[in-house]
Design an enzyme around this catalytic site. Structure first.
Site, PDB file in Angstrom:
ATOM      1  N   HIS A   1     -34.218  26.623 -24.129  1.00  0.00           N
ATOM      2  CA  HIS A   1     -33.075  25.713 -24.032  1.00  0.00           C
ATOM      3  C   HIS A   1     -33.162  24.631 -25.106  1.00  0.00           C
ATOM      4  O   HIS A   1     -32.155  24.249 -25.714  1.00  0.00           O
ATOM      5  CB  HIS A   1     -33.025  25.096 -22.638  1.00  0.00           C
ATOM      6  CG  HIS A   1     -31.779  24.328 -22.373  1.00  0.00           C
ATOM      7  ND1 HIS A   1     -31.737  23.276 -21.509  1.00  0.00           N
ATOM      8  CD2 HIS A   1     -30.521  24.442 -22.866  1.00  0.00           C
ATOM      9  CE1 HIS A   1     -30.510  22.772 -21.483  1.00  0.00           C
ATOM     10  NE2 HIS A   1     -29.760  23.465 -22.296  1.00  0.00           N
ATOM     11  N   GLU A  23     -32.074  26.128 -28.327  1.00  0.00           N
ATOM     12  CA  GLU A  23     -30.610  26.259 -28.299  1.00  0.00           C
ATOM     13  C   GLU A  23     -29.956  24.996 -28.849  1.00  0.00           C
ATOM     14  O   GLU A  23     -29.049  25.052 -29.671  1.00  0.00           O
ATOM     15  CB  GLU A  23     -30.130  26.513 -26.873  1.00  0.00           C
ATOM     16  CG  GLU A  23     -28.640  26.393 -26.686  1.00  0.00           C
ATOM     17  CD  GLU A  23     -28.256  26.067 -25.257  1.00  0.00           C
ATOM     18  OE1 GLU A  23     -27.373  25.198 -25.067  1.00  0.00           O
ATOM     19  OE2 GLU A  23     -28.828  26.657 -24.327  1.00  0.00           O
TER      20      GLU A  23
END
Length: 118
Positions: free
Chosen positions: A72, A75
């Protein structure tokens, strides 16, 4: 802008995808880029927006035990600048100037990025 896209995705080298419902009037093409990335191009003459989505087969299940949340975190790093858009807000500003939006999400087995413009 269109010329830059054509250098990456060369429609004349793409294979048509013909296995689709007879009522589907869109044109589908598939190719593999020199870096191994598989691309499916969908052309819809009735569309009022243009969009793309990229799915990377790495998600939160791939986080190392010592670094939970790493997928994450990466990302979010993707949107913080590139060679073409070095300013952290550069790509976002480019997309916004075309009346578009972008986002991403990290799932258990994939990370997905998407952008839509008018």
């Amino acid at each position: 802008y269109t010329g830059a896209v054509r250098k990456v995705f060369e429609p004349e080298k793409a294979e048509p995808i013909l296995n689709k419902p007879a009522s589907d009037r869109r044109l589908y093409q598939a190719t593999t880029l020199p870096n191994g990335l598989k691309v499916v191009n969908v052309q819809d003459p009735t569309a009022v927006t243009a969009a793309y989505s990229i799915s990377v087969q790495v998600g939160s299940y791939d986080d190392p035990p010592e670094s939970p949340g790493l997928a994450h975190f990466v990302e979010h790093l993707i949107f913080l600048g590139s060679k073409r858009y070095p300013d952290p807000s550069g790509y976002d500003n480019f997309v916004s100037s075309a009346g578009g939006s972008m986002n991403a999400y990290t799932a258990s087995e994939a990370t997905v990025f998407y952008t839509e413009v008018q």
